[in-house]
Design a protein around this motif. Structure first.
Motif, PDB file in Angstrom:
ATOM      1  N   PRO A  85      27.679  -8.607  -6.484  1.00 41.61           N
ATOM      2  CA  PRO A  85      28.660  -8.927  -5.439  1.00 41.61           C
ATOM      3  C   PRO A  85      29.554  -7.741  -5.072  1.00 41.61           C
ATOM      4  O   PRO A  85      30.051  -7.670  -3.945  1.00 41.61           O
ATOM      5  CB  PRO A  85      29.475 -10.079  -6.027  1.00 41.61           C
ATOM      6  N   VAL A  86      29.724  -6.813  -6.014  1.00 46.17           N
ATOM      7  CA  VAL A  86      30.506  -5.614  -5.699  1.00 46.17           C
ATOM      8  C   VAL A  86      29.768  -4.802  -4.634  1.00 46.17           C
ATOM      9  O   VAL A  86      30.381  -4.306  -3.680  1.00 46.17           O
ATOM     10  CB  VAL A  86      30.785  -4.776  -6.970  1.00 46.17           C
ATOM     11  N   LEU A  87      28.452  -4.678  -4.791  1.00 42.87           N
ATOM     12  CA  LEU A  87      27.659  -3.971  -3.771  1.00 42.87           C
ATOM     13  C   LEU A  87      27.709  -4.697  -2.430  1.00 42.87           C
ATOM     14  O   LEU A  87      27.715  -4.074  -1.374  1.00 42.87           O
ATOM     15  CB  LEU A  87      26.206  -3.827  -4.238  1.00 42.87           C
ATOM     16  N   ARG A  88      27.787  -6.014  -2.476  1.00 37.43           N
ATOM     17  CA  ARG A  88      27.901  -6.798  -1.244  1.00 37.43           C
ATOM     18  C   ARG A  88      29.207  -6.480  -0.527  1.00 37.43           C
ATOM     19  O   ARG A  88      29.234  -6.365   0.687  1.00 37.43           O
ATOM     20  CB  ARG A  88      27.827  -8.297  -1.572  1.00 37.43           C
ATOM     21  N   VAL A  89      30.278  -6.306  -1.289  1.00 38.15           N
ATOM     22  CA  VAL A  89      31.575  -5.940  -0.698  1.00 38.15           C
ATOM     23  C   VAL A  89      31.478  -4.562  -0.049  1.00 38.15           C
ATOM     24  O   VAL A  89      31.982  -4.348   1.052  1.00 38.15           O
ATOM     25  CB  VAL A  89      32.701  -6.008  -1.756  1.00 38.15           C
ATOM     26  N   VAL A  90      30.811  -3.629  -0.712  1.00 37.62           N
ATOM     27  CA  VAL A  90      30.652  -2.279  -0.157  1.00 37.62           C
ATOM     28  C   VAL A  90      29.866  -2.333   1.149  1.00 37.62           C
ATOM     29  O   VAL A  90      30.254  -1.697   2.148  1.00 37.62           O
ATOM     30  CB  VAL A  90      29.963  -1.345  -1.182  1.00 37.62           C
ATOM     31  N   VAL A  91      28.786  -3.096   1.176  1.00 35.25           N
ATOM     32  CA  VAL A  91      27.988  -3.222   2.411  1.00 35.25           C
ATOM     33  C   VAL A  91      28.813  -3.912   3.501  1.00 35.25           C
ATOM     34  O   VAL A  91      28.716  -3.566   4.678  1.00 35.25           O
ATOM     35  CB  VAL A  91      26.670  -3.976   2.133  1.00 35.25           C
ATOM     36  N   SER A  92      29.666  -4.859   3.114  1.00 31.33           N
ATOM     37  CA  SER A  92      30.528  -5.537   4.097  1.00 31.33           C
ATOM     38  C   SER A  92      31.520  -4.569   4.730  1.00 31.33           C
ATOM     39  O   SER A  92      31.822  -4.678   5.920  1.00 31.33           O
ATOM     40  CB  SER A  92      31.273  -6.692   3.438  1.00 31.33           C
ATOM     41  N   ILE A  93      32.037  -3.647   3.928  1.00 30.05           N
ATOM     42  CA  ILE A  93      32.942  -2.629   4.484  1.00 30.05           C
ATOM     43  C   ILE A  93      32.221  -1.853   5.581  1.00 30.05           C
ATOM     44  O   ILE A  93      32.759  -1.641   6.672  1.00 30.05           O
ATOM     45  CB  ILE A  93      33.464  -1.683   3.382  1.00 30.05           C
ATOM     46  N   TYR A  94      30.987  -1.465   5.303  1.00 28.09           N
ATOM     47  CA  TYR A  94      30.198  -0.747   6.301  1.00 28.09           C
ATOM     48  C   TYR A  94      29.984  -1.613   7.543  1.00 28.09           C
ATOM     49  O   TYR A  94      30.113  -1.134   8.678  1.00 28.09           O
ATOM     50  CB  TYR A  94      28.857  -0.309   5.705  1.00 28.09           C
TER      51      TYR A  94
END
Length: 126
Positions: A85-94
């Motif tokens: 889910p941390v990677l999901r947050v990073v992709v959401s920022i993008y």
């Protein structure tokens, strides 16, 4: 719908698909790693560590994985599951940056900082 709106819609659809793939791959990968650790524990009949102990730091987890210790492999799988889910947050920022939605970029960056801070507190507070 204008060409620009269609292009933006297509980009957002593509980003949503990437987010879905990140989540799916993260969960499947972590599940496979955990299952490998469980199977290894069943085959060997031991955890690789003395009773009541298990790896808690990144260094001991990676050393244990290199030595094929079942508990270390399971812990790596759990770490990957937490990382998903941390990677999901990073992709959401993008995604929000690509949309030009500055408010949601900042909100999501704050969420990421909170997640990283909470993990850091948990890591040093062991």
């Amino acid at each position: 719908m204008t060409d620009e709106e269609k292009k933006k819609h297509d980009e957002m659809t593509e980003i949503e698909l990437v987010i879905g793939h990140v989540l799916r791959i993260g969960v499947i990968t972590s599940a496979v790693v955990i299952i490998i650790g469980l199977v290894l524990a069943l085959i060997t009949g031991e955890t690789g560590y003395p009773a009541g102990t298990f790896p808690t730091t990144f260094a001991t987890i990676f050393q244990g994985v290199a030595a094929f210790k079942p508990f270390a492999i399971i812990m790596l799988g759990l770490f990957l599951l937490i990382l998903t889910p941390v990677l999901r947050v990073v992709v959401s920022i993008y995604a929000f940056a690509k949309e030009g939605d500055k408010l949601y970029v900042w909100i999501t960056v704050i969420v990421l900082v909170i997640l990283v801070f909470a993990m850091w507190i948990g890591y040093i507070g062991k």
